[in-house]
Scaffold this active site. Structure first.
Site, PDB file in Angstrom:
ATOM      1  N   LYS A 259       9.652 -14.336   3.425  1.00 38.50           N
ATOM      2  CA  LYS A 259      10.844 -12.660   2.247  1.00 38.50           C
ATOM      3  C   LYS A 259      12.453 -13.082   3.820  1.00 38.50           C
ATOM      4  O   LYS A 259      12.028 -13.220   4.540  1.00 38.50           O
ATOM      5  CB  LYS A 259       9.745 -11.743   3.054  1.00 38.50           C
ATOM      6  CG  LYS A 259       8.709 -11.895   2.629  1.00 38.50           C
ATOM      7  CD  LYS A 259       7.887 -10.366   2.048  1.00 38.50           C
ATOM      8  CE  LYS A 259       6.546 -10.138   1.690  1.00 38.50           C
ATOM      9  NZ  LYS A 259       6.967 -10.607   0.507  1.00 38.50           N
ATOM     10  N   ARG A 333      -3.515 -13.255  -2.803  1.00 43.14           N
ATOM     11  CA  ARG A 333      -4.622 -13.647  -3.856  1.00 43.14           C
ATOM     12  C   ARG A 333      -5.894 -15.114  -3.045  1.00 43.14           C
ATOM     13  O   ARG A 333      -6.722 -15.172  -3.254  1.00 43.14           O
ATOM     14  CB  ARG A 333      -4.356 -14.536  -4.942  1.00 43.14           C
ATOM     15  CG  ARG A 333      -3.162 -15.639  -4.502  1.00 43.14           C
ATOM     16  CD  ARG A 333      -2.316 -15.582  -6.163  1.00 43.14           C
ATOM     17  NE  ARG A 333      -0.983 -14.976  -6.115  1.00 43.14           N
ATOM     18  CZ  ARG A 333      -0.223 -14.600  -7.253  1.00 43.14           C
ATOM     19  NH1 ARG A 333      -0.430 -15.823  -7.880  1.00 43.14           N
ATOM     20  NH2 ARG A 333       1.083 -13.830  -7.350  1.00 43.14           N
TER      21      ARG A 333
HETATM   22  N1  BES Z   1       2.370  -7.982  -0.443  1.00 45.37           N
HETATM   23  C1  BES Z   1       3.501  -8.840  -1.490  1.00 45.37           C
HETATM   24  C2  BES Z   1       3.539  -8.184  -2.382  1.00 45.37           C
HETATM   25  C3  BES Z   1       3.911  -6.990  -3.016  1.00 45.37           C
HETATM   26  C4  BES Z   1       5.261  -6.252  -3.325  1.00 45.37           C
HETATM   27  C5  BES Z   1       3.742  -5.600  -2.133  1.00 45.37           C
HETATM   28  C6  BES Z   1       6.794  -6.003  -3.324  1.00 45.37           C
HETATM   29  C7  BES Z   1       4.305  -4.221  -2.077  1.00 45.37           C
HETATM   30  C8  BES Z   1       5.730  -3.996  -2.771  1.00 45.37           C
HETATM   31  C9  BES Z   1       2.668 -10.123  -2.116  1.00 45.37           C
HETATM   32  O1  BES Z   1       2.206 -11.124  -1.285  1.00 45.37           O
HETATM   33  C10 BES Z   1       3.665 -11.559  -2.465  1.00 45.37           C
HETATM   34  O2  BES Z   1       4.912 -11.224  -2.004  1.00 45.37           O
HETATM   35  N2  BES Z   1       3.613 -10.940  -3.631  1.00 45.37           N
HETATM   36  C11 BES Z   1       4.801 -12.946  -4.300  1.00 45.37           C
HETATM   37  C12 BES Z   1       4.202 -13.018  -5.267  1.00 45.37           C
HETATM   38  C13 BES Z   1       5.022 -14.364  -5.649  1.00 45.37           C
HETATM   39  C14 BES Z   1       5.545 -15.065  -4.722  1.00 45.37           C
HETATM   40  C15 BES Z   1       4.307 -15.212  -6.768  1.00 45.37           C
HETATM   41  C16 BES Z   1       5.769 -11.522  -5.058  1.00 45.37           C
HETATM   42  O3  BES Z   1       5.164 -10.439  -5.849  1.00 45.37           O
HETATM   43  O4  BES Z   1       6.718 -11.772  -5.218  1.00 45.37           O
HETATM   44 ZN    ZN Z   2       3.147 -12.158   0.352  1.00 41.95          ZN
END
Ligand code: BES
Ligand code: ZN
Ligand code: ZN
Length: 494
Positions: A259, A333
């Site tokens: 991230k 997931r």
């Molecule tokens: N934990 C994150 C989702 C999230 C984002 C929670 C903002 C709280 C606030 C999750 O694991 C994630 O990173 N999801 C990605 C999915 C993508 C790679 C398909 C996302 O939402 O960008």
């Molecule tokens: Zn994530």
């Protein structure tokens, strides 16, 4: 803070300070004693108006209607306004209308939720002085008053608000102080104090034995080992079985699909689904609900390192399905896939997963609202109507067959991300759908709490940080199941 309900007139009660709720500008109500002062202060008696008159030891707080969430908000606003005055006792009159339960509950919930503070790491803690709140039901007293329903309402509201605050505490705790092992210890210690509750904790060996290949892959690069947590509350003669599954990423760095710095901050909150499931179970046990309730949690960290799982890996989940990893940040997931397989083995009547699953859900419905997904419309609606009563916001996001196709993989049964940038909250839920056995599809709900679980500014009676999203809606929802269809009176009151 202790709560007492009484039929005594508000004016006759001894207390350091009084909270007066003013409904929709009704400054002529008999409880309003300082109309002139309030007008000078431009207090209109509308939602979010507060006026503290320190010399009179009275705080006025407005609502637009007697909607229960407005009452929660009004009480929280009033307590915030008098916080520095160091009162020990306060009194409040309840507009009880025809029922002493709903408003009493809202007052207690507003007070406890609104005064929560996370100050574990503050050297100087702001003291909270109020020890007692006395709630007068004088408006109801003309009718034959039985205080028991109001007392029961207080006790229930206290439990619901306290366990919500426990969920906040777990989520707000920094990642090094709430690792998977420490989260499992928390659950284990909690279970010891509750009747009819057991706690099983599984380590990596257990995950291997259970063939949880997706969960294991996500956990692998962290120096903190993963934990599988399974709490069960099983009262005698349980009527139904509710299974809650929580995403417990004690930290989500994104893994090798790292991230960016701005998005990594606050990812300690990626354990919010787990915190909710644990606290729902605590609430169910303390409310002595007549159901068997399970909380199943996949706790791990998504980190980087030489042994990290990577894009292009193919994982095998507990049900044998193969998953092509195309983004290691879509890790929740993967953990949930294995936990949901295990959850369906428990033969649930209702299966609900709670997860901070996608940023896309926050984009879709905003940061205050939980995204509700599932195959059964009646099930979605029953949860959403309970959520409204609990004060939580929900929005339904619809499945469709075209979105489902976006998860196709060339080399495995399914890909862990969608091939399109649109509809990400729904495609994440449709990924999970692959791990729900056919007989349970209609019994399953997915709650994406990525928005409301953690908001970095105050909102309503929630403080900046964790809000305990999912806890109140699920407890209100389960409580609704305790009434039979023709028991309409109770249904209305609760
Ligand atoms: N934990 C994150 C989702 C999230 C984002 C929670 C903002 C709280 C606030 C999750 O694991 C994630 O990173 N999801 C990605 C999915 C993508 C790679 C398909 C996302 O939402 O960008
Ligand atoms: Zn994530
Ligand atoms: Zn995550």
């Amino acid at each position: 803070m202790k709560f007492n309900v009484t039929e005594e007139k508000i004016a006759d009660i001894q207390a350091d300070c009084e909270i007066v709720i003013v409904v929709d500008g009704a400054l002529d109500h008999k409880w309003v004693r300082e109309k002139g002062d309030l007008e000078t202060l431009d207090f209109k008696g509308k939602l979010d108006n507060v006026a503290f008159l320190p010399h009179q030891h009275r705080v006025y707080t407005g609502v637009d209607s007697l909607d229960r969430d407005e009452i929660r908000l009004a009480v929280a606003n009033a307590l915030k306004a008098i916080r520095k005055a160091k009162y020990r006792s306060i009194k409040i009159g309840s507009y009880v209308k025809d029922c002493p339960v709903t408003n009493t509950k809202a007052i207690v919930e507003g007070a406890l939720l609104g005064t929560y503070r996370y100050d574990r790491y503050k050297s100087e803690k702001e003291p909270f002085t109020i020890e007692e709140m006395i709630i007068s039901l004088e408006e109801y007293a003309g009718k034959t008053l039985n205080l028991d329903p109001a007392k029961k309402a207080v006790a229930e509201a206290e439990i619901i608000a306290e366990v919500t605050n426990h969920a906040k505490e777990i989520v707000n705790t920094p990642p090094e102080d709430m690792t998977p092992v420490l989260l499992a210890e928390y659950a284990y210690e909690m279970a010891k104090d509750l009747e009819n509750v057991t706690c099983f904790i599984g380590d990596e060996n257990f995950l291997e034995e259970e063939k949880m290949g997706a969960f294991l892959a996500v956990s692998r690069a962290s120096s903190h080992p993963p934990r599988f947590i399974h709490l069960v509350y099983k009262p005698e003669d349980a009527q139904k079985r509710f299974v809650f599954v929580g995403k417990g990423l004690t930290y989500d760095s994104g893994g090798l699909s790292l991230k960016p710095s701005e998005h990594m901050v606050s990812m300690k909150a990626d354990k919010s689904g787990a915190a909710a499931a644990i606290s729902i179970l605590e609430g169910a046990a303390r409310l002595k609900l007549p159901f068997e309730v399970h909380a199943i949690i996949g706790a791990c960290e998504n980190m980087i390192g030489g042994n990290a799982y990577k894009p292009d890996d193919v994982l095998v989940a507990r049900n044998g399905k193969t998953i092509e990893v195309r983004n290691t940040d879509a890790e929740g997931r993967l953990v949930l896939a294995d936990c949901l397989c295990y959850a369906t083995d428990q033969k649930p009547d209702y299966l609900v997963d709670l997860a901070t699953l996608t940023g896309a859900c926050v984009v879709a419905v905003g940061e205050y609202t939980t995204g509700v997904m599932g195959h059964s419309s009646p099930l979605k609606h029953s949860l959403m109507s309970a959520a409204t009563k609990s004060g939580e916001l929900t929005g339904s996001l619809p499945f469709n067959r075209y979105l489902k196709q976006l998860l196709k993989s060339n080399i495995a049964d399914i890909s862990n991300i969608s091939s399109s940038r649109y509809g990400g909250a729904i495609t994440a839920a449709l990924f999970l759908d692959n791990f729900i056995d056919e007989p349970y599809k209609e019994k399953w709900l997915h709650l994406d709490i990525a928005g409301p679980a953690y908001v970095e500014k105050d909102w309503g009676y929630n403080q900046a940080g964790a809000s305990g999203a999912g806890v109140r809606m699920c407890l209100y929802w389960m409580k609704e199941h305790t009434y039979t269809k023709n028991d309409t009176h109770h249904k209305k009151e609760q």
